[in-house]
Design a protein around this motif. Structure first.
Motif, PDB file in Angstrom:
ATOM      1  N   TYR A 199       0.831  -1.207   0.000  1.00 57.18           N
ATOM      2  CA  TYR A 199       0.000   0.000   0.000  1.00 57.18           C
ATOM      3  C   TYR A 199       0.861   1.251   0.000  1.00 57.18           C
ATOM      4  CZ  TYR A 199      -3.507   3.378   1.540  1.00 57.18           C
ATOM      5  OH  TYR A 199      -4.342   4.462   1.628  1.00 57.18           O
ATOM      6  N   LEU A 200       1.990   1.188   0.742  1.00 56.96           N
ATOM      7  CA  LEU A 200       2.870   2.361   0.864  1.00 56.96           C
ATOM      8  C   LEU A 200       3.566   2.700  -0.452  1.00 56.96           C
ATOM      9  CD1 LEU A 200       4.537   1.747   4.329  1.00 56.96           C
ATOM     10  CD2 LEU A 200       2.876   3.509   3.729  1.00 56.96           C
ATOM     11  N   LYS A 201       3.706   1.705  -1.314  1.00 57.34           N
ATOM     12  CA  LYS A 201       4.390   1.949  -2.587  1.00 57.34           C
ATOM     13  C   LYS A 201       3.425   2.644  -3.541  1.00 57.34           C
ATOM     14  CE  LYS A 201       7.085  -0.438  -5.994  1.00 57.34           C
ATOM     15  NZ  LYS A 201       6.976  -1.633  -6.796  1.00 57.34           N
ATOM     16  N   PRO A 202       3.740   3.889  -3.926  1.00 61.97           N
ATOM     17  CA  PRO A 202       2.796   4.623  -4.776  1.00 61.97           C
ATOM     18  C   PRO A 202       2.605   3.948  -6.125  1.00 61.97           C
ATOM     19  CG  PRO A 202       4.872   5.808  -4.579  1.00 61.97           C
ATOM     20  CD  PRO A 202       4.940   4.673  -3.624  1.00 61.97           C
TER      21      PRO A 202
ATOM     22  N   LYS B  12       2.137   3.339 -10.085  1.00 53.38           N
ATOM     23  CA  LYS B  12       2.681   4.024 -11.264  1.00 53.38           C
ATOM     24  C   LYS B  12       1.543   4.728 -11.990  1.00 53.38           C
ATOM     25  CE  LYS B  12       7.153   2.759 -12.009  1.00 53.38           C
ATOM     26  NZ  LYS B  12       7.481   3.204 -10.666  1.00 53.38           N
TER      27      LYS B  12
ATOM     28  N   ASN C 152       6.408  16.224 -17.699  1.00 51.76           N
ATOM     29  CA  ASN C 152       6.392  16.684 -16.304  1.00 51.76           C
ATOM     30  C   ASN C 152       7.779  17.107 -15.829  1.00 51.76           C
ATOM     31  OD1 ASN C 152       7.609  14.232 -16.149  1.00 51.76           O
ATOM     32  ND2 ASN C 152       6.240  13.351 -14.613  1.00 51.76           N
TER      33      ASN C 152
ATOM     34  N   VAL D 227      11.310   7.274  -2.856  1.00 47.35           N
ATOM     35  CA  VAL D 227       9.994   7.082  -3.486  1.00 47.35           C
ATOM     36  C   VAL D 227       8.910   7.012  -2.413  1.00 47.35           C
ATOM     37  CG1 VAL D 227       8.598   5.506  -4.884  1.00 47.35           C
ATOM     38  CG2 VAL D 227      10.964   5.969  -5.525  1.00 47.35           C
ATOM     39  N   PHE D 228       9.226   6.351  -1.298  1.00 47.84           N
ATOM     40  CA  PHE D 228       8.275   6.261  -0.186  1.00 47.84           C
ATOM     41  C   PHE D 228       7.956   7.663   0.356  1.00 47.84           C
ATOM     42  CE2 PHE D 228       8.222   6.306   4.531  1.00 47.84           C
ATOM     43  CZ  PHE D 228       6.931   5.837   4.715  1.00 47.84           C
TER      44      PHE D 228
ATOM     45  N   GLY E  13       6.142   9.788  -2.391  1.00 48.41           N
ATOM     46  CA  GLY E  13       4.901   9.237  -2.916  1.00 48.41           C
ATOM     47  C   GLY E  13       4.960   9.163  -4.438  1.00 48.41           C
ATOM     48  N   GLY E  14       6.158   8.940  -4.948  1.00 43.59           N
ATOM     49  CA  GLY E  14       6.384   8.866  -6.392  1.00 43.59           C
ATOM     50  C   GLY E  14       7.814   9.231  -6.689  1.00 43.59           C
TER      51      GLY E  14
ATOM     52  N   ARG F 157       1.511  12.908   1.734  1.00 43.69           N
ATOM     53  CA  ARG F 157       2.277  12.066   2.653  1.00 43.69           C
ATOM     54  C   ARG F 157       2.827  12.879   3.811  1.00 43.69           C
ATOM     55  NH1 ARG F 157       4.676   6.678   0.081  1.00 43.69           N
ATOM     56  NH2 ARG F 157       2.642   6.180  -0.760  1.00 43.69           N
TER      57      ARG F 157
ATOM     58  N   PHE G 149       7.489  24.463 -12.300  1.00 50.07           N
ATOM     59  CA  PHE G 149       8.297  24.783 -13.481  1.00 50.07           C
ATOM     60  C   PHE G 149       8.938  26.155 -13.366  1.00 50.07           C
ATOM     61  CE2 PHE G 149       5.519  21.404 -14.697  1.00 50.07           C
ATOM     62  CZ  PHE G 149       6.386  20.540 -15.338  1.00 50.07           C
TER      63      PHE G 149
END
Lengths: 152, 359
Positions: A40-43, A45, A74, B172-173, B176-177, B187, B272
Motif C-alpha cells: 500500500y505504501l508503494k505509490p 505508477k 512533467n 519514493v516512499f 509518494g512517487g 504524505r 516549473f
C-alpha cells in the motif's frame, strides 16, 4: 535405557513439529498482514503520456542572451539563446540534488541557486557540487516555431 | 469549594490510590548547583511542544491539503480567520524555538555526561525525539506549499535517495512517487499530523517517566562532595514554580516574536520555475547544507554528496550511542575526550551556520 529414550524422541519430535508448525504459522500470519501494508505504501505508477517533443514558442519571442524554463512533459527543460541567436536546450534539473537551474546573464552560465552549482553553456558541470553534466535536448527551428525533443 | 476539591480527591484516591503519587512528589528534590540553570531547558522544550500541539490542532481546523488548496488555505488562515495570523506565526516561531531549546538541552546533558549509567534510555529517547523534531520541521515546512518549501523538499528527499541501497525506495516512499508533487504533500501531512506526533508522544512519555523516577543527574564533580554539602530544592512547589515562571517568560517572548516578526508565507510553489537565488533551508539544517556545498562532486571514487550524507549519518549514530561507548563516564571517571568532541561539534555547527547564513 533404550526404553526411555524412544518416548523422549517421539515427544521431542512432536514438540519440534508443533514449534515449526506454530512458528511458521505466525510468520505466515505476519506476512499476510505486513505485505498488503508495505504494498500500500508503494505509490502506484501513474500512466504518463510519453512526451518526445514540445513546442517552446516562437523564435521572435525569445530574447538573445536569455534562458527560460520550458515544460517538457512533467520535467523542466531550460531553453537557452546565446548572443549570436543560437538555441540550445538542457534538462533544467540540477544533477546534484534535483533543484531547478537558471540562466545567469551576469555570469554567462547556467547556475543552480540551491548549492551554487555551475554549468557552462554546453551543460558541462564546471564548478560547485554537480557530479554530471546536464542532459542535452535537441532544438529544431521549424519556420518560426522552436521545437525541443529528446536526443536519441 | 474546599470540600468539593477534597471530595473529588477522595473519590479518585479511593479508586486509584493517589496518595502514593502525592507522597512521591512531596519527597522529590532537585539538586542545586552552579549548573542548575540547564535543568530548565528540558521543561521549556516540553512547554513549547505543548504549544505546538495546541496551535497545530487549531491550524488543522482550517488547513486544506493538496497542490491547489494548501497555499490558499494558509492565505485564508492568515488573512480571513480571526487571529489566524497569530496562531500560524506562533506555530512557526515555536517550531524554531523548540529546536533551539532542545539543542541547548541536548548539549547541556552531553557536557554534563548526564547520559551516563543509569540514564542511557533517557538519552536515547531524547535523541530519538530530537530526530523526530527535525522530521517535524522538515515535513511541516512543506505544508504551506510555497517555493522555498518545494525546493527544500526536493533537496532533502534527494539526499535521502543518495543513501546506498535503501536510499532510492526510501525516496519514493517519502515523495509518494519519483518526483515531489501533490502526492508528496499528502504524505507529509500524514507524517506531520499523525505519524510523528504518535511516535513523539510515546517517547516523551518514557522520557518524562524516567526523569521523574530517576531524578535529575548531577555533574560528576558534585557526586564526589559529601551529601551534607550538596544543596537541593523541593521539586514541588519550588522548582515547579520557577519552571512556570520561565514558561510565562517564554510565552511572552513568543508573543513578541509572532506579533512583531510575523512568519512570511512567500510565493506559491511552481513546479516549473527555477530555484530562487538566496534559497536556504531552515537554520537547523544550515550547517549540513553548507557542508554539502563545500564537498566536491567526486572524492576519490565516492560521490561527494553520498560521502557527506554518510558522514553525517554515522556522526548522528555515534552521538545517539554515546552512553554506550563512553565507558569512562559511566564508571564515574572524568572523560575530557568527550568534551573535546562536543566542543568541536558545537563550534562546527555555529561556524557553518553563520557562514551559511551570510553567504
Amino acid at each position: 535405557m533404550a526404553e526411555s529414550t524412544e518416548p523422549m524422541d517421539t515427544q521431542e519430535n512432536r514438540r519440534d513439529f508443533l514449534k515449526y508448525f506454530l512458528g511458521g504459522g505466525l510468520i505466515a500470519w505476519l506476512a499476510a498482514i505486513l505485505y498488503p501494508m508495505m504494498a500500500y505504501l508503494k505509490p502506484p505508477k501513474q500512466a504518463e503520456v510519453e512526451v518526445t517533443s514540445v513546442k517552446a514558442g516562437k523564435v521572435g519571442a525569445v530574447e538573445k542572451d536569455s534562458g527560460t524554463i520550458v515544460r517538457f512533459g512533467n520535467k523542466p527543460v531550460i531553453l537557452l539563446r546565446n548572443a549570436a541567436g543560437e538555441f540550445r536546450a538542457f534538462s533544467a534539473t540540477c544533477t546534484h540534488l534535483d533543484c531547478t537551474v537558471q540562466y545567469r546573464k551576469d555570469m554567462g552560465l547556467i547556475w543552480c541557486a540551491c548549492h551554487n552549482g555551475r554549468y557552462d553553456l554546453n551543460g558541462r558541470n564546471v564548478a560547485g557540487p554537480p557530479p554530471r553534466p546536464l542532459d542535452e535536448y535537441r532544438v529544431v527551428i521549424q519556420g518560426e516555431d522552436i521545437l525541443i525533443s529528446k536526443k536519441a | 469549594m474546599k470540600t468539593l476539591w477534597s471530595k473529588t480527591y477522595h473519590w479518585i484516591n479511593e479508586r486509584v490510590e493517589l496518595d502514593g503519587l502525592v507522597e512521591f512528589m512531596g519527597k522529590k528534590y532537585v539538586p542545586v548547583n552552579s549548573h542548575s540553570i540547564w535543568y530548565y531547558f528540558g521543561g521549556v522544550s516540553l512547554f513549547l511542544f505543548i504549544i505546538q500541539v495546541v496551535t497545530g490542532i487549531l491550524l488543522l481546523l482550517y488547513y486544506k491539503g493538496g497542490e491547489a488548496l494548501a497555499f490558499e488555505s494558509i492565505q485564508f488562515i492568515m488573512s480571513k480567520v480571526q487571529f489566524g495570523w497569530l496562531i500560524r506565526s506562533i506555530h512557526s516561531w515555536t517550531a524554531n524555538l523548540f529546536i533551539l531549546t532542545a539543542l541547548i538541552h541536548m548539549f547541556s546533558v552531553y557536557f554534563g555526561k548526564a547520559y551516563r549509567k543509569p540514564r542511557e534510555i533517557t538519552w536515547v529517547t531524547g535523541m530519538l525525539m530530537f530526530f523526530l523534531a527535525m522530521g517535524f520541521g522538515f515535513s511541516g515546512y512543506l505544508l504551506p506549499w510555497n517555493e522555498l518549501a518545494f525546493f527544500a523538499t526536493k533537496v532533502g528527499t534527494d539526499i535521502a535517495g543518495a543513501v546506498p541501497v535503501v536510499g532510492k525506495p526510501m525516496m519514493v516512499f517519502l515523495r509518494g512517487g519519483e518526483e515531489v508533487t501533490g502526492a508528496t504533500l499528502s504524505r507529509f501531512i500524514g507524517f506531520h499530523v499523525a505519524v510523528l506526533p504518535g511516535l513523539f508522544t510515546v517517547l516523551l512519555g518514557i522520557h518524562l517517566l524516567l526523569v521523574q523516577r530517576q531524578g535529575m543527574s548531577e555533574p560528576l564533580s558534585y557526586e564526589e562532595e559529601s551529601p551534607k554539602e550538596r544543596k537541593t530544592m523541593p521539586f514541588f512547589p519550588n522548582f515547579l514554580l520557577r519552571d512556570m515562571l520561565l514558561w510565562l517568560i517564554v510565552l511572552n517572548l513568543l508573543a513578541i516574536l509572532a506579533v512583531f516578526f510575523p512568519w512570511e508565507l512567500g510565493k506559491k510553489a511552481d513546479l516549473f520555475a527555477s530555484a530562487p537565488a538566496g534559497i536556504k533551508p531552515e537554520w537547523y539544517f544550515l550547517f549540513m547544507f553548507q557542508t554539502l556545498k563545500y564537498i566536491p562532486g567526486k572524492v576519490f571514487v565516492f560521490d561527494g554528496e553520498v560521502l557527506g550524507i554518510m558522514t553525517f549519518g554515522l556522526g548522528g549514530l555515534l552521538w545517539l550511542l554515546v552512553p554506550f561507548w563512553d565507558r569512562k563516564s559511566s564508571r564515574g571517571e572524568r572523560n575530557r575526550f568527550i568534551n573535546y568532541i562536543g566542543l568541536f561539534i558545537v563550534l562546527y555547527i555555529i561556524i557553518l551556520t553563520i557562514v551559511g547564513w551570510i553567504l
